[in-house]
Design an enzyme around this catalytic site. Structure first.
Site, PDB file in Angstrom:
ATOM      1  N   ASP A  45      -5.533  -7.042   5.636  1.00  0.00           N
ATOM      2  CA  ASP A  45      -6.740  -6.355   5.154  1.00  0.00           C
ATOM      3  C   ASP A  45      -7.764  -7.385   4.685  1.00  0.00           C
ATOM      4  O   ASP A  45      -8.942  -7.361   5.060  1.00  0.00           O
ATOM      5  CB  ASP A  45      -6.315  -5.444   3.983  1.00  0.00           C
ATOM      6  CG  ASP A  45      -7.392  -4.454   3.602  1.00  0.00           C
ATOM      7  OD1 ASP A  45      -8.456  -4.460   4.247  1.00  0.00           O
ATOM      8  OD2 ASP A  45      -7.164  -3.678   2.655  1.00  0.00           O
ATOM      9  N   ASP A  59      -2.634 -18.305   1.638  1.00  0.00           N
ATOM     10  CA  ASP A  59      -3.729 -19.007   0.952  1.00  0.00           C
ATOM     11  C   ASP A  59      -4.309 -20.108   1.838  1.00  0.00           C
ATOM     12  O   ASP A  59      -5.525 -20.277   1.942  1.00  0.00           O
ATOM     13  CB  ASP A  59      -3.278 -19.554  -0.420  1.00  0.00           C
ATOM     14  CG  ASP A  59      -1.861 -20.115  -0.410  1.00  0.00           C
ATOM     15  OD1 ASP A  59      -1.157 -19.973   0.615  1.00  0.00           O
ATOM     16  OD2 ASP A  59      -1.455 -20.706  -1.415  1.00  0.00           O
ATOM     17  N   ASP A 111     -11.306  -9.019   6.933  1.00  0.00           N
ATOM     18  CA  ASP A 111     -12.689  -8.933   6.443  1.00  0.00           C
ATOM     19  C   ASP A 111     -13.313 -10.319   6.358  1.00  0.00           C
ATOM     20  O   ASP A 111     -14.485 -10.515   6.669  1.00  0.00           O
ATOM     21  CB  ASP A 111     -12.739  -8.275   5.053  1.00  0.00           C
ATOM     22  CG  ASP A 111     -12.984  -6.775   5.149  1.00  0.00           C
ATOM     23  OD1 ASP A 111     -12.600  -6.185   6.180  1.00  0.00           O
ATOM     24  OD2 ASP A 111     -13.552  -6.201   4.199  1.00  0.00           O
ATOM     25  N   LYS A 146       3.706 -15.349   2.790  1.00  0.00           N
ATOM     26  CA  LYS A 146       3.723 -16.096   1.528  1.00  0.00           C
ATOM     27  C   LYS A 146       5.196 -16.354   1.210  1.00  0.00           C
ATOM     28  O   LYS A 146       5.716 -16.014   0.139  1.00  0.00           O
ATOM     29  CB  LYS A 146       3.010 -15.267   0.449  1.00  0.00           C
ATOM     30  CG  LYS A 146       2.779 -15.957  -0.858  1.00  0.00           C
ATOM     31  CD  LYS A 146       1.698 -17.027  -0.827  1.00  0.00           C
ATOM     32  CE  LYS A 146       1.572 -17.713  -2.164  1.00  0.00           C
ATOM     33  NZ  LYS A 146       0.855 -18.983  -2.123  1.00  0.00           N
ATOM     34  N   TYR A 182       0.822  -1.220   0.000  1.00  0.00           N
ATOM     35  CA  TYR A 182       0.000   0.000   0.000  1.00  0.00           C
ATOM     36  C   TYR A 182       0.852   1.265   0.000  1.00  0.00           C
ATOM     37  O   TYR A 182       0.386   2.332  -0.379  1.00  0.00           O
ATOM     38  CB  TYR A 182      -0.951   0.039   1.206  1.00  0.00           C
ATOM     39  CG  TYR A 182      -2.010  -1.045   1.195  1.00  0.00           C
ATOM     40  CD1 TYR A 182      -2.216  -1.824   0.063  1.00  0.00           C
ATOM     41  CD2 TYR A 182      -2.796  -1.293   2.301  1.00  0.00           C
ATOM     42  CE1 TYR A 182      -3.174  -2.817   0.053  1.00  0.00           C
ATOM     43  CE2 TYR A 182      -3.764  -2.288   2.297  1.00  0.00           C
ATOM     44  CZ  TYR A 182      -3.942  -3.048   1.167  1.00  0.00           C
ATOM     45  OH  TYR A 182      -4.885  -4.032   1.153  1.00  0.00           O
TER      46      TYR A 182
END
Ligand code: NAD
Length: 357
Positions: free
Chosen positions: A246, A222, A250, A190, A135
């Site tokens: 993020d 994942d 959610d 990852k 970001y």
């Protein structure tokens, strides 16, 4: 104690009103000062994070933030869009640690799309790094591809990056949080594909030597997404980077029945913080008095605990929310048969009634 009140856009003002009502019910003196932010900031001064709002936020002891964003600003250039305000506050105020408790209240096990036995008793804490990652990484931009198979075609590019010190800083927050809970920490990355994640994992392993009482495990993002819906109760404290956090937070929100139940705290190195619900401005339901204000009210409770040194008042608010749910009051998002559907304002009033009786 000075609290900056930044309602923002969409349902932000509706839910912040309820949280302020709750704060005003406590036997404490707070100096509350409001300022526009997001789309409201842009309308007021031509910028989503007006200078006066930033100054107020810098000098307050804590910040209560609603939400920003509205589709009507989608055509503005990126730096003027409402969402830049929250990214800017996190960056300017160095709010690097985002704490998101994911708790499934027993009364809401039927409101989730998952089977009750998978989620009943769920209590996870997600620790998300907020100031780094893709970001904020440079370089980023839009250009014509300078090489490769699609040479000359328009391309967008961003940079994922973390320094060792940033990972260490968020790692300490997560290990300390794990220490206060069940001493289990899962670091999500990852590392099989990304160098950024390889560094992340190495630093977490190194840090673990300083916290021998905490059991550290690692999971690829994942697999974590899969495990979160398969066996979420296997997690306790989770630490991850900005983008993975993020998305996963959610996803975790839906385990609790509604994103309208999820508070969050974003804190700096001195525990100064910004407190906001995990959801956005929900323009689809703004102005309809159906938004769930509980995530916002629970965020105010987190503010009392983490930044204002009032854990007993935080406990009172959290107990009041539990009582309201036990009394079967529900906003539309968590409504199930046999419960009483209430508006945003009525839910706030119910919490106040539970606090004062
Ligand atoms: P959203 O979280 O606003 O809404 C997703 C869904 O959840 C919608 O169906 C909405 O009605 C529902 N919802 C959210 N909060 C609710 C509540 N309290 N009670 C009941 N239902 C609720 O996400 P989105 O639709 O992807 O984004 C809308 C806007 O919010 C966009 O402009 C986005 O950029 C912005 N946004 C802001 C923040 C922030 O201010 N921190 C975070 C995320 C998204």
């Amino acid at each position: 104690m000075k609290i900056a009140i930044l309602p923002g856009d969409g349902i932000g003002p509706e839910i912040v009103t309820e949280a302020v009502k709750v704060l005003n019910t406590l036997d404490e003196h707070f100096e509350l000062e409001s300022a526009p932010i997001g789309g409201a900031g842009y309308e007021a001064s031509g910028h989503p994070l007006p200078d006066a709002t930033l100054e107020l936020a810098k000098h307050a002891d804590a910040i209560l933030f609603g939400a920003v964003g509205d589709w009507k600003y989608d055509s503005l250039e990126r730096m003027l869009r409402p969402e830049q305000a929250i990214l800017g506050l996190r960056k300017y105020l160095r709010l690097f640690a985002n704490l998101r408790p994911v708790v499934c209240y027993p009364e809401l096990t039927n409101a989730s799309s998952l089977k009750p036995e998978i989620i009943s008793g769920l209590d996870i804490l997600i620790v998300r790094e907020l100031n780094g990652d893709i970001y904020f990484g440079q370089p980023r931009g839009l250009r014509d591809a300078p090489d490769g198979l699609f040479y000359g075609s328009r391309e967008g590019f961003d940079t994922m990056r973390y320094t060792e010190r940033e990972v260490r800083r968020i790692g300490h927050v997560a290990f300390q949080a794990a220490r206060k809970r069940t001493q289990q920490l899962t670091s999500i990355d990852k590392a099989n594909v990304l160098e950024t994640s390889q560094l992340w994992r190495e630093v977490m392993i190194d840090l673990a030597c300083e916290y021998p009482d905490v059991k550290l495990s690692h999971m690829y993002v994942d697999n974590a997404a899969m495990q979160l819906v398969k066996a979420p109760k296997a997690f306790d404290v989770v630490v991850t980077g900005n983008m993975f956090g993020d998305i996963l937070s959610d996803q975790a929100a839906m385990l609790t029945g509604s994103i309208g139940m999820l508070p969050s705290a974003s804190i700096d190195e001195n525990n100064k913080g910004l407190y906001e619900p995990s959801h956005g401005s929900a323009p689809d339901i703004a102005g309809k008095s159906i938004a769930n204000p509980l995530a916002m009210i629970l965020s105010a409770a987190m503010m009392l605990r983490y930044s204002l040194g009032r854990p007993e008042q935080a406990n009172r608010i959290e107990d009041a929310v539990k009582r309201v749910l036990a009394q079967r009051y529900r906003t539309l998002d968590i409504m199930t048969p046999g419960c009483k559907q209430v508006s945003t304002c009525e839910m706030g009033n119910a919490v106040i009634a539970a606090l004062t009786h």
